[in-house]
Enzyme design. Structure first.
Site, PDB file in Angstrom:
ATOM      1  N   HIS A  38      -2.355   7.348   6.895  1.00  0.00           N
ATOM      2  CA  HIS A  38      -1.225   8.414   6.063  1.00  0.00           C
ATOM      3  C   HIS A  38      -2.426   9.567   5.893  1.00  0.00           C
ATOM      4  CE1 HIS A  38       2.169   6.349   5.803  1.00  0.00           C
ATOM      5  NE2 HIS A  38       1.310   5.123   5.397  1.00  0.00           N
TER       6      HIS A  38
ATOM      7  N   GLY B 121       0.916  -1.298  -0.404  1.00  0.00           N
ATOM      8  CA  GLY B 121      -0.153   0.176   0.011  1.00  0.00           C
ATOM      9  C   GLY B 121       0.740   1.149  -0.143  1.00  0.00           C
TER      10      GLY B 121
ATOM     11  N   HIS C  86      -4.765   1.374   7.536  1.00  0.00           N
ATOM     12  CA  HIS C  86      -3.534   1.912   7.408  1.00  0.00           C
ATOM     13  C   HIS C  86      -3.161   2.794   6.337  1.00  0.00           C
ATOM     14  CE1 HIS C  86       1.097   1.395   8.017  1.00  0.00           C
ATOM     15  NE2 HIS C  86       1.219   2.028   6.451  1.00  0.00           N
ATOM     16  N   GLU C  87      -3.698   3.363   5.142  1.00  0.00           N
ATOM     17  CA  GLU C  87      -3.495   4.287   3.994  1.00  0.00           C
ATOM     18  C   GLU C  87      -4.723   5.082   4.902  1.00  0.00           C
ATOM     19  OE1 GLU C  87      -0.904   3.538   2.562  1.00  0.00           O
ATOM     20  OE2 GLU C  87      -0.697   1.589   2.892  1.00  0.00           O
TER      21      GLU C  87
ATOM     22  N   GLN D 210       2.679   9.868   1.682  1.00  0.00           N
ATOM     23  CA  GLN D 210       4.213   9.170   1.275  1.00  0.00           C
ATOM     24  C   GLN D 210       5.140   9.817   0.714  1.00  0.00           C
ATOM     25  OE1 GLN D 210       2.433   5.241   2.266  1.00  0.00           O
ATOM     26  NE2 GLN D 210       4.242   4.900   3.106  1.00  0.00           N
TER      27      GLN D 210
ATOM     28  N   CYS E 187       5.219  -0.151   7.445  1.00  0.00           N
ATOM     29  CA  CYS E 187       5.041   1.139   6.502  1.00  0.00           C
ATOM     30  C   CYS E 187       6.215   1.038   6.271  1.00  0.00           C
ATOM     31  CB  CYS E 187       4.977   2.216   7.991  1.00  0.00           C
ATOM     32  SG  CYS E 187       4.564   3.442   6.532  1.00  0.00           S
ATOM     33  N   LEU E 188       6.200   1.232   4.920  1.00  0.00           N
ATOM     34  CA  LEU E 188       7.821   1.922   3.574  1.00  0.00           C
ATOM     35  C   LEU E 188       8.094   3.205   4.051  1.00  0.00           C
ATOM     36  CD1 LEU E 188       5.979   1.281  -0.194  1.00  0.00           C
ATOM     37  CD2 LEU E 188       7.528  -0.041   1.082  1.00  0.00           C
TER      38      LEU E 188
HETATM   39 ZN   LIG Z   1       2.539   3.241   5.720  1.00  0.00          ZN
END
Ligand SMILES: [Zn+2]
Length: 151
Positions: A135, A43, A131-132, A48, A89-90
């Site tokens: 963000h 995701g 999660h997204e 991000q 998480c990236l």
């Molecule tokens: Zn994330």
């Protein structure tokens, strides 16, 4: 595309809804998908990559061939039963945290063609969507400590 990393303050910016899905937005979405796949992510939210608009892309399929593009998501239902899940998480490389996520959610959103749709999600899909959306609201899983104390 460059992914913002914690503790970059730009990850805390509240993303704005999209009014018009034009060529620029479509191009951005394809770049987001490429970036997500390049980092083996499941995701990626526009936040991000320092674009503060309400879009995220996901792909939770085994073969990474079922992209999901979600624009202007809104919760319709959020279950009050939670599951403890391990999450990464990236934007926070090599960090994993156990947190509580609602087991079932329903969201409405629009797709890349501007068509409305509804997703009734549970399991990993539900977890990823939460999660997204976090963000887009400027929240990271590292901020969810109060959540963790719940259980
Ligand atoms: Zn994330």
């Amino acid at each position: 595309m460059n992914i913002l990393k914690y503790p970059d303050k730009r990850l805390k910016i509240l993303a704005k809804p999209i009014k018009l899905i034009n060529y620029k937005i479509r191009t951005l979405i394809f770049k987001m998908l490429n970036t997500m796949y390049a980092h083996n992510g499941i995701g990626l939210a526009a936040t991000q990559i320092n674009k503060h608009i309400r879009i995220f892309v996901m792909d939770i399929s085994k073969n990474s061939n079922q992209p999901l593009i979600i624009i202007n998501p809104k919760y319709i239902y959020v279950s009050t039963t939670y599951k403890k899940v391990k999450e990464g998480c990236l934007s926070i490389p090599n960090y994993f945290e156990y947190i509580y996520r609602s087991i079932n959610i329903i969201i409405k959103a629009i797709d890349i063609n501007g068509n409305k749709f509804i997703i009734n999600a549970s399991g990993l899909l539900s977890q990823c969507i939460q999660h997204e959306i976090d963000h887009l609201n400027g929240k990271l899983l590292i901020d969810n400590l109060s959540n963790k104390q719940k259980g």
